[in-house]
Scaffold this active site. Structure first.
Site, PDB file in Angstrom:
ATOM      1  N   LYS A   1     -44.660 -14.438  45.839  1.00 55.99           N
ATOM      2  CA  LYS A   1     -43.809 -14.855  46.952  1.00 55.99           C
ATOM      3  C   LYS A   1     -43.154 -16.220  46.740  1.00 55.99           C
ATOM      4  O   LYS A   1     -43.730 -17.128  46.190  1.00 55.99           O
ATOM      5  CB  LYS A   1     -44.633 -14.929  48.243  1.00 55.99           C
ATOM      6  CG  LYS A   1     -45.181 -13.599  48.697  1.00 55.99           C
ATOM      7  CD  LYS A   1     -44.302 -12.875  49.696  1.00 55.99           C
ATOM      8  CE  LYS A   1     -44.034 -13.616  50.943  1.00 55.99           C
ATOM      9  NZ  LYS A   1     -44.764 -13.238  52.095  1.00 55.99           N
TER      10      LYS A   1
ATOM     11  N   SER B   1     -46.982 -18.447  48.519  1.00 55.89           N
ATOM     12  CA  SER B   1     -48.028 -17.924  49.383  1.00 55.89           C
ATOM     13  C   SER B   1     -49.378 -18.271  48.757  1.00 55.89           C
ATOM     14  O   SER B   1     -49.518 -18.274  47.528  1.00 55.89           O
ATOM     15  CB  SER B   1     -47.873 -16.410  49.508  1.00 55.89           C
ATOM     16  OG  SER B   1     -49.115 -15.813  49.791  1.00 55.89           O
TER      17      SER B   1
END
Ligand code: ARG
Length: 459
Positions: free
Chosen positions: A283, A277
């Protein structure tokens, strides 16, 4: 230059010319168009339109053209011909002069285009079949690596009964076996040659169409010229095979996206096929899987598009049919790329044995075993189901797994329950007893893996 100047006095409108042209996408049929043209020139030799020397000259020039564009077919795009047929004919004429103008005797672009497209479909069916086999190979190798990893099987996305990771892989093998056989079926029906159908009513020249068909690798020639130039069933069939298979790939992706979620944590995807991300450093997103799921809809769009193009068309050829190509080319490329991506994903997957096992232990996926245990003690299944349900409710209230309930609690619900209940409700016991054909027992799975390895020629 157009192929039909004689009857026209005025030049084509520039906008119309662009609107009408298909070269920007049908240039990828160049190899097929040349193969079919060489075969056609041989038929023209047999029927006396070309002499032996003329045919040879045409064939050599076409082979030369084929080689010239083999490495860089995009060079065709630099010209402004209407389509690939006019591009090849004009370039042939540039090479050998007037003689090149004889090649189109007795044929039409209507039988030419569908012959080219069928040849293209045949080549691509081979490529796709191989990709499906490669995907099945990696599925079977994954099944073998994780053959005894117990995980929950789901219905309604609720933990239902324990299965193994290998069993999950084998389910997908079955789906892709059906996809493979759908391609075989499609090939069976499309493998007849339309060449020599002319514009719509057959060619006026004495051509042995079956011989011509065989020379291009088709089984035989088609039966009715009117049907031959109108038929795009093979495009519909190929796109419906693509749609069904993309649906399988999409469900495969959805399963893995869920297995990969922080909540499930059953698998880990390789960094090489995930992305991060821009904001949240923690992430690791399953983009490749999400894209396969997303691209499935695009292939459905192609299938729907050709069905709608064809539904209202009078026989025989109509220019609407030019709309078959872009979506077909796109869908086939998308299907093959999705298969390649699925292979890459599985190649690098890591299965988290402990999380899978722990998840299978939760959720009372062994409740059916309690019911079956009671059936063995002589209670009807419906009654046993009810008793087992009550025991599960008790366990939920006490926040315990079934195996952690004391025997006297089981006996509160039915006094036929004895100490051996604990052996019956282990995850291993649930799996072990499912030995009938297609069941999850390790023996069944092992047999299936061996059979598939033999079928797929993995030694
Ligand atoms: N570009 C056309 C197509 O893709 C080729 C056939 C053209 N035939 C015709 N009669 N205009 O369908």
């Amino acid at each position: 230059m157009s192929l039909w100047g004689g009857r026209f006095l005025d030049e084509s409108n520039k906008l119309f010319k662009e609107f009408n042209a298909s070269l920007s996408f049908d240039y990828i049929l160049a190899q097929e168009d040349i193969c079919a043209s060489i075969a056609w020139s041989k038929s023209l030799l047999e029927t006396g339109v070309l002499t032996k020397t003329e045919q040879k000259q045409i064939e050599v020039a076409l082979i030369c053209l084929k080689q010239e564009i083999y490495t860089n077919p995009e060079q065709i795009l630099k010209s402004d011909y209407e389509d690939i047929h006019s591009w090849i004919e004009s370039n042939l004429i540039k090479k050998i002069g007037e003689l090149g103008k004889k090649l189109h005797t007795g044929r039409s672009r209507n039988d030419q285009i569908t012959t080219d497209l069928k040849l293209w479909c045949k080549n691509n069916i081979q490529i796709l079949s191989q990709s499906i086999l490669n995907f099945q190979k990696i599925l079977i190798l994954t099944a073998e690596s994780y053959y005894d990893v117990i995980m929950p099987g789901y219905t309604h996305l609720q933990r239902a009964q324990p299965i193994t990771f290998s069993y999950w892989c084998l389910a997908y093998i079955e789906m892709f076996k059906r996809d493979f056989s759908r391609l075989e079926d499609t090939l069976k029906r499309l493998n007849v040659s339309p060449l020599g159908s002319g514009a719509l009513s057959g060619t006026g020249w004495n051509i042995d169409r079956d011989k011509l068909a065989l020379s291009m690798g088709f089984r035989s020639a088609t039966n009715n010229a009117l049907d031959s130039v109108s038929d795009r069933d093979y495009v519909v069939e190929l796109l419906s095979s693509a749609s069904i298979s993309m649906m399988h790939l999409s469900r495969f992706s959805e399963d893995l996206i869920f297995f990969n979620s922080s909540e499930a944590n059953f698998i880990e995807l390789s960094d090489s096929i995930a992305s991060g991300s821009s904001l949240m450093p923690q992430k690791k997103n399953p983009d490749a899987l999400e894209l396969i799921r997303g691209k499935c809809s695009r292939v459905y769009g192609s299938l729907f598009s050709i069905l709608v193009v064809l539904k209202g068309l009078p026989l025989s050829y109509n220019k609407d049919m030019q709309e078959d190509k872009e979506s077909l080319f796109d869908a086939i490329r998308t299907w093959n790329n999705s298969l390649l991506m699925a292979i890459l994903i599985l190649k690098n997957i890591k299965v988290n044995r402990l999380s899978c096992y722990q998840a299978a232990e939760k959720g009372y996926s062994n409740a059916t075993e309690v019911a079956d245990y009671l059936v063995k003690k002589g209670i009807t299944f419906r009654e046993a189901h009810n008793i087992s349900g009550k025991i599960v409710l008790r366990a939920i209230n006490e926040n315990k797994a079934l195996k952690d309930l004391d025997l006297f609690i089981f006996q509160e619900y039915n006094n036929l329950i004895e100490n051996d209940i604990y052996d019956h409700i282990t995850l291993e016991a649930c799996i072990k007893k499912r030995t009938s054909k297609g069941g999850v027992s390790l023996n069944e799975v092992q047999d299936a893996i061996i059979k598939e390895k033999i079928r797929l020629n993995i030694v």
